[in-house]
Write an enzyme that holds these catalytic residues in place. Structure first.
Site, PDB file in Angstrom:
ATOM      1  CD  GLU A  40      25.652  -1.956  52.377  1.00 23.70           C
ATOM      2  OE1 GLU A  40      25.986  -2.946  51.682  1.00 23.70           O
ATOM      3  OE2 GLU A  40      24.551  -1.838  52.932  1.00 23.70           O
ATOM      4  CB  CYS A  66      23.658  -5.524  52.933  1.00 26.57           C
ATOM      5  SG  CYS A  66      22.777  -4.455  54.055  1.00 26.57           S
TER       6      CYS A  66
END
Lengths: 529, 529
Positions: A264, A301
């Protein structure tokens, strides 16, 4: 209290000669404890223990593994203030944030435990035999998920608890029946040690095999790379930068047996600001955006790194409001000197593009190592000519793209590659008028949010945290929520297997009382013969 | 009747200067029709049409796509004898085999249609909002599978219908909502043309967009490679050799945006012959094995290429029986001169290993281009020293590994890498005594078969056709059965989306009446608010 050693299964080891310390963003000082980087031989022992542990661990029932996960949560809770204090010191985050993050970590572990207790997650499927079928009898075929083997977890810098040692990756890999080897983030080596200790205590208390969990310290890349290349490792999870994730992904391709790398790698999470919504309550919208840009010093994120609007009188008002809000934001501590240096450099560099202008930056006093919130503006036309402007700047930065009409907006939206999320700030009327544009975003994201900021990821059944490349290396899976477990399993079919050989999930009697697909129809009944 | 052109969506094109013919293994002659290899520009148009078609095709309802799949099946049926005749001519297979394979192809298309009509396959999941939750309200989050975009299908040489132009890969990719571009196998270019024509007629009749399907001729690798590297292509399916599959897999890694390559690359499908079972009816067991070795001239991905037994007096009897059976097998036609040459070369080469001895080969008269069944023997000890002996020999060959005891058997089993299947020929007592050994096989296969040969793959809900590398490039998916559709989708989450924006599968009212996971529990009810 902190010993600085590596957890090689149930053993502690510190044979290496390389040591390092962690750093406190709050005091701007190194913390006193020495951590010993794992040696290659310690790494080998950890993997070999994981291989042996796998033979036993994969045979544990869902209830047994659930007890292990619950025990991990309990042990972390029992670590109490010491853990929070250490995490605060090493990450420079507030106590409130870390209490929240610990809560999420415990919830995740307990959620996976409940999924195991329920048991239906294995997607058991049964097609009973049809001995009378013509022209040939149909065999009995059944399948379900099974574990894959040792999983390596690289912990994230920005979530010292929830995406770390006992975070979502570890919880889901353990839930699926795989031993886990953590490559601890060097910024949080002390926090890692406290959590790893909790996991080991939980493993011992619940009768899990030695090797079900190991944790290795390393401040350079060598140990992580060796882990990814080790033939006995079957899967890798990573949360961090594009450079880091992509390089692990490339490395795994070089193996004789390629393995999945679930990286990720972050995202700019475009926020589409539509005209009706801007008009509705411009000040509130500006405040919402500003707050989201600055959460965790923008080191999430899901940080809203790009804002998109049509050029208009209303957008001009929004810009004024946003500038006001941004200028009033208090800069927050960043995680590390490197991150803070990078942030400062990149927020300077972007203005070397003459077409990018500063809308606002925080005017508040800031301590050292804080990230000063900045919002820049570029026209849609200039952005289309240089879509690299959308590259992530890790920190409290956002780029507002002002489009000179709907067509230009459409072209801007088409430039985006894979993203974790996109947000649409829109009235019902906006959604009707801009449906085509919203659908362009839908095509490149894992999660499409209406009238909400991307920050804040719910841990549940329906969450998708993962988008097409380059947001992640595999947009078919999620790293948050219950379905994260599917990353670490593969289906196995059994043909005409005797009931005694079959796992409980597939036995005729359905002893676990789970939901199964029988000839394509959901059922929690036994198979009648 | 055969025009030899490429199907670029609804158009035919043959601008290229490279041509080729197909070959009839039956007459050992080239067939008369010329096929024109697609040009790079034709390939570009096919991809660009697929991109445009995707915008429309992904919006078609499940019922509309189901009608398309059913129409394809109907059109193939209407092609009648001409198709069967051409496939027989190009593949050298019997009419009976091709009628059977056509039946399977139609069943697959109709099975996927029924899955779409049912609708629950999208794994819809709904976590309704909890506005009162503390400390923060829970948003409404819903997710489901959506299509990924243009899919390239490389058709197989050994199944001119069922793993080919309208085979399982095409059917599942179309079912999921993706346009398909077929790179036709040059051995079956005429068969491909007839089936591609059927698909195009079906697309027109059911109102599908131009570009939803294209088919390109090529006898060299260039067009296939260009397709895999094309940025607009989102996924690749392949059935064939390890070399072919692995090279496409490597190629896809070189893209700026990596994409999945689902390559099914074959397998030796070890068959474990346990003592009790050998004793039960030795002659029947030998006959069963011999028949399976020779089906389709051994050119099935599930061919039993390795047999494993303990050395014993009973195994000696089995060997005698097996030798008798093998010597009586009639050699069947192979698919192509290259395949037949390779088979002949490799069945000679293996005996260059002095430790490998011939048990038997067919003593029947054989026509040209047939594959002579051969069974070789090696000791467990010698095999452990050289596990490469288990490399697949494509054709009616099998290697019997005779183990000098249970420990040696265990070591032999541990040498195996990923396999599509393993079979266990065993009595109930055998299964108890050899459970540990069977579990070693389970760890490396996609399907574990009890008392059955690997040949014959059921198309159903519970089938897993795909094992760990090197059997396939991704053992987490299946290329046969309903779940093959999951290769060509990714989950997308919607947060706080208005009902009007949501796909029908996620709307409050559940208008499609599908099964959904609501807060983790299966339900086909509407969401109450």
């Amino acid at each position: 209290m902190i010993h600085g050693k590596n957890f090689i299964g149930f053993d502690l080891a510190a044979e290496g000669s390389l040591t390092f310390k962690t750093f406190s963003p709050a005091t701007l000082q190194e913390l006193p404890e020495l951590f010993v980087q794992a040696t290659k031989s310690e790494m080998e022992i950890a993997v070999s223990k994981a291989v042996s542990a796998y033979e036993h661990y994969k045979r544990k029932s869902g209830k047994e593994r659930a007890a292990f996960l619950r025990a991990i949560a309990d042990e972390i809770e029992l670590s109490g203030g010491q853990l929070i204090e250490r995490a605060c010191a090493e990450a420079g985050l507030s106590e409130g944030r870390l209490l929240g993050e610990r809560g999420r970590t415990l919830n995740q572990l307990r959620l996976f435990a409940s999924v195991l207790e329920d048991g239906s997650w294995v997607e058991a499927s049964v097609d009973p035999a049809m001995p009378e079928r013509k022209p040939a009898a149909r065999p009995d075929v059944r399948k379900m998920f099974q574990a894959v083997g040792p999983v390596v977890v690289f912990t994230a810098s920005n979530f010292p608890l929830a995406f770390s040692t006992a975070g979502g990756d570890t919880a889901s890999a353990l839930a699926a029946g795989n031993p886990v080897i953590v490559k601890a983030h060097p910024y949080h080596a002390g926090t890692n040690e406290l959590v790893a200790g909790a996991i080991i205590r939980a493993a011992r208390k619940t009768g899990m095999p030695d090797g079900v969990f190991s944790s290795l310290n390393a401040f350079d890349f060598s140990i992580g790379q060796e882990l990814v290349l080790h033939p006995a490792v079957k899967s890798v999870a990573f949360t961090g930068s594009f450079t880091g994730g992509k390089s692990l992904y490339e490395l795994a391709r070089k193996r004789e047996e390629p393995i999945p790398v679930f990286a990720e790698m972050g995202s700019v999470n475009p926020v589409l600001l539509l005209p009706g919504k801007i008009n509705e309550d411009t000040a509130l919208l500006a405040a919402t955006i500003a707050k989201s840009v600055n959460i965790g010093a923008g080191q999430l994120c899901t940080n809203p790194g790009v804002l998109i609007a049509l050029k208009s009188a209303e957008t001009a008002v929004l810009k004024t409001e946003l500038a006001k809000q941004i200028s009033q934001l208090l800069p927050e501590k960043m995680l590390h000197q490197n991150i803070s240096n990078n942030y400062e450099r990149k927020t300077k560099q972007i203005f070397e593009n003459r077409e990018v202008v500063k809308l606002a930056e925080s005017e508040q006093l800031s301590a050292e190592l804080t990230g000063r919130p900045v919002v820049a503006i570029v026209s849609g036309k200039d952005f289309i000519a240089n879509p690299n402007l959308a590259e992530e700047i890790f920190g409290p930065f956002s780029l507002l793209i002002e489009c000179g009409g709907k067509d230009e907006l459409t072209e801007v939206l088409k430039t985006f590659r894979g993203q974790l999320t996109a947000s649409v700030m829109a009235t019902a009327h906006d959604i009707k008028s801009f449906r085509k544009q919203i659908e362009i975003l839908q095509e490149v994201v894992g999660r499409l949010i209406f009238n909400g900021m991307p920050t804040g990821v719910e841990v549940g059944y329906s969450m998708q945290h993962g988008g097409p490349f380059p947001a992640t290396t595999d947009g078919r899976f999620t790293s948050v929520g219950v379905d994260a477990i599917k990353r670490f399993v593969r289906p196995v079919a059994f043909q005409d297997a005797p009931d005694e050989y079959l796992p409980d999930e597939l036995k005729d009697a359905n002893p676990l009382n789970i939901w199964r697909r029988v000839d394509g129809h959901l059922s929690n009944e036994p198979i009648k013969k």
